[in-house]
Design a protein around this motif. Sequence first.
Motif, PDB file in Angstrom:
ATOM      1  N   GLU A 167       0.815  -1.209   0.000  1.00  0.00           N
ATOM      2  CA  GLU A 167       0.000   0.000   0.000  1.00  0.00           C
ATOM      3  C   GLU A 167       0.854   1.266   0.000  1.00  0.00           C
ATOM      4  OE1 GLU A 167      -3.383   1.876   2.929  1.00  0.00           O
ATOM      5  OE2 GLU A 167      -3.223  -0.309   2.843  1.00  0.00           O
ATOM      6  N   LYS A 168       2.165   1.111   0.196  1.00  0.00           N
ATOM      7  CA  LYS A 168       3.022   2.280   0.356  1.00  0.00           C
ATOM      8  C   LYS A 168       3.097   3.132  -0.909  1.00  0.00           C
ATOM      9  CE  LYS A 168       6.769   2.440   2.742  1.00  0.00           C
ATOM     10  NZ  LYS A 168       6.276   3.323   3.796  1.00  0.00           N
ATOM     11  N   TRP A 169       2.812   2.539  -2.057  1.00  0.00           N
ATOM     12  CA  TRP A 169       2.914   3.305  -3.298  1.00  0.00           C
ATOM     13  C   TRP A 169       1.921   4.458  -3.338  1.00  0.00           C
ATOM     14  CZ3 TRP A 169      -1.323   3.638  -6.494  1.00  0.00           C
ATOM     15  CH2 TRP A 169      -2.345   2.714  -6.275  1.00  0.00           C
ATOM     16  N   MET A 170       0.895   4.441  -2.458  1.00  0.00           N
ATOM     17  CA  MET A 170      -0.073   5.531  -2.436  1.00  0.00           C
ATOM     18  C   MET A 170       0.478   6.770  -1.756  1.00  0.00           C
ATOM     19  SD  MET A 170      -3.771   3.701  -1.809  1.00  0.00           S
ATOM     20  CE  MET A 170      -4.554   5.302  -1.691  1.00  0.00           C
ATOM     21  N   GLU A 171       1.578   6.656  -1.026  1.00  0.00           N
ATOM     22  CA  GLU A 171       2.123   7.805  -0.308  1.00  0.00           C
ATOM     23  C   GLU A 171       2.605   8.878  -1.284  1.00  0.00           C
ATOM     24  OE1 GLU A 171       4.677   7.102   3.050  1.00  0.00           O
ATOM     25  OE2 GLU A 171       3.968   5.038   3.250  1.00  0.00           O
ATOM     26  N   ASN A 172       2.723  10.089  -0.759  1.00  0.00           N
ATOM     27  CA  ASN A 172       3.075  11.251  -1.566  1.00  0.00           C
ATOM     28  C   ASN A 172       4.590  11.370  -1.696  1.00  0.00           C
ATOM     29  OD1 ASN A 172       2.462  13.640  -3.001  1.00  0.00           O
ATOM     30  ND2 ASN A 172       2.822  14.888  -1.174  1.00  0.00           N
TER      31      ASN A 172
END
Length: 603
Positions: A167-172
């Motif tokens: 899910e980390k790919w959603m971070e900015n």
Amino acid sequence: MASRQQASLLRNQDDEERDYDMALRNFQSGAYRDWPNEAGFEGLGEERGPVEVPVSGYIPLWAIGSLYRTGPGIYTIDDTPKGTYRTEHWFDGLAHTHRFDITPDPDNESKVKVFYSSRRQSDHLVEHIRKTGSMKYLSFGQKRDPCLGLFSKVMGMWQAAMIPHGEKWMENVSVAILPNPPGLESESGNLLGNKTTVGRAPQSGGHRVPLPQSVWATTDNNLMKQMDPETLEPIGFATQSAFHPSLKGPLSCAHPQRDPVNGDIYNFNQDFGRETVYRVFCVSASTGQTEIIAELRGEGVHAAYIHSFFLTQHFVVLCIPASHIGWGGVKIPWAGNIVDAMEPFDESKKMKWFVVDRTNTKRGIVGRFESDAGFFFHSVNAFEEDDGRRIVCDMMRYRNLDVIQKMYCDVILQRDGATERFWELEERAKGSMLSLTRFSLYLEQSNPTGFVPVEKIFAIPAPHAGELPTINPLFATRKHRYIYSLPYQGRSTMMDGIVKTDTQTREVLFWDIPKGHSPGEAIFVPRLPTGSNTEQEEDDGVLLSIILDGFDKTSYLLCLDAKTMKELGRAELAFAIGLGFHGVHVTASSKEIERVTGSFTRT
């Protein structure tokens, strides 16, 4: 549009105190009130293009290539369950990447054409915020809801700390651009079913130039995000554990350093726990393998927010400023952001310097130094003298942490009296003004177990130096003379000029920027030596900067002569580009440049 015939303004060391005092008076008198910056924050769109941008004046043929820029592009999200979501700190605006292609004009071989494309990088994060009204991921300065109770804070802390890898790919990720990094080939395109990307091939006689094989965005944590070099579509992500399993800490540096000779990449990974550990590592450009060359722990090693570091021919130099993070770093998930996790500034928290031998990794740390408490975002460059016994480091240093608060959007955009409240206190205003500071580290004086004071060679105060500093990239790790940066002169709440600082004479040359025109990072494009022309002056090149015209609410790509600081040309857009952070010019090959120019004589 303002006149194109602006002159450059020359100042010298005798003017430093006078110009510093004038900048302070400007801030305290509110001289910034009629310099609009709203267009760089509001109503920003994307242009997937590429669209041709009209060019006026002259952009030299030897500057052909692709200019990538990244930074914030979305600050507000409407229609969430909690009303309008508003980004509070400049650094937390949601990512938007831009590319300007400077190409030979096939119809006129003495000129160039410019094409522009852009793409938002956080569409899925926008949808998450639109559905929930909040962002569960850690931020730089976004304030946590003050109504949250203890239980909600504890749950939020665990959610932020335990985000699944998938899910980390959603971070900015929106701070800097890293083209063609080694060691990430196995991660390439992993958001799109292992899609791989390649730069477009040059077209014989056409107007397009090759693009990088891969383009990644970086930030101050261990996450990197990949975008397609041509469409700018987000296509992949990786954490630093993809380089090496030991690089599992949450924080890192947005500005990895690249060896200018062999292309190796250097960075550090900061891990929290019973003790703070900085793992300094190298990714080989030739093999893609990663080696941890030193571990920093123990005395003087504090959890801290660190945005950049130094590289010389033989050494990595890591400076830990006074931006210490509470509870050994664990306060970040509790506070929900880095700013509120920082400990109050304390003069006793001296800056600690660690010198690591990068050519003989068995030596590890070869020097420990300290200097007065302070803070910096950006290192400039570092080089060695006296046969490697002395290291010289230039940084843009602040006396304390006040600068972080002046970058909240309410202060920048003059909302609800926030700007006046910030600048009315003289000491806080002084704390927000930097100085270009040169330090000297004598390795022979270093104590293997203690910290030796560094020598401060000079400090050139603002506005004779500014933020987002750049140099001629051909002088990275070498002794440099000229630094280009964006000063705060108090005429705007943002940076309001472009200045060339001569570190030898302390003369400075300002581009005479029109009122209301806010600059972006000035990226140096050198006139590359080829053939028999191997000599080059350090300031022989151009500066490329994206300028926001706050009155017309449009932007343009500015081309300045790096020697004279006078405008050569510009490519003018019909809309505004957000005020962003960093970028890189991916230069066409020397063979391609020589083909289209025929020679390297300056015209």
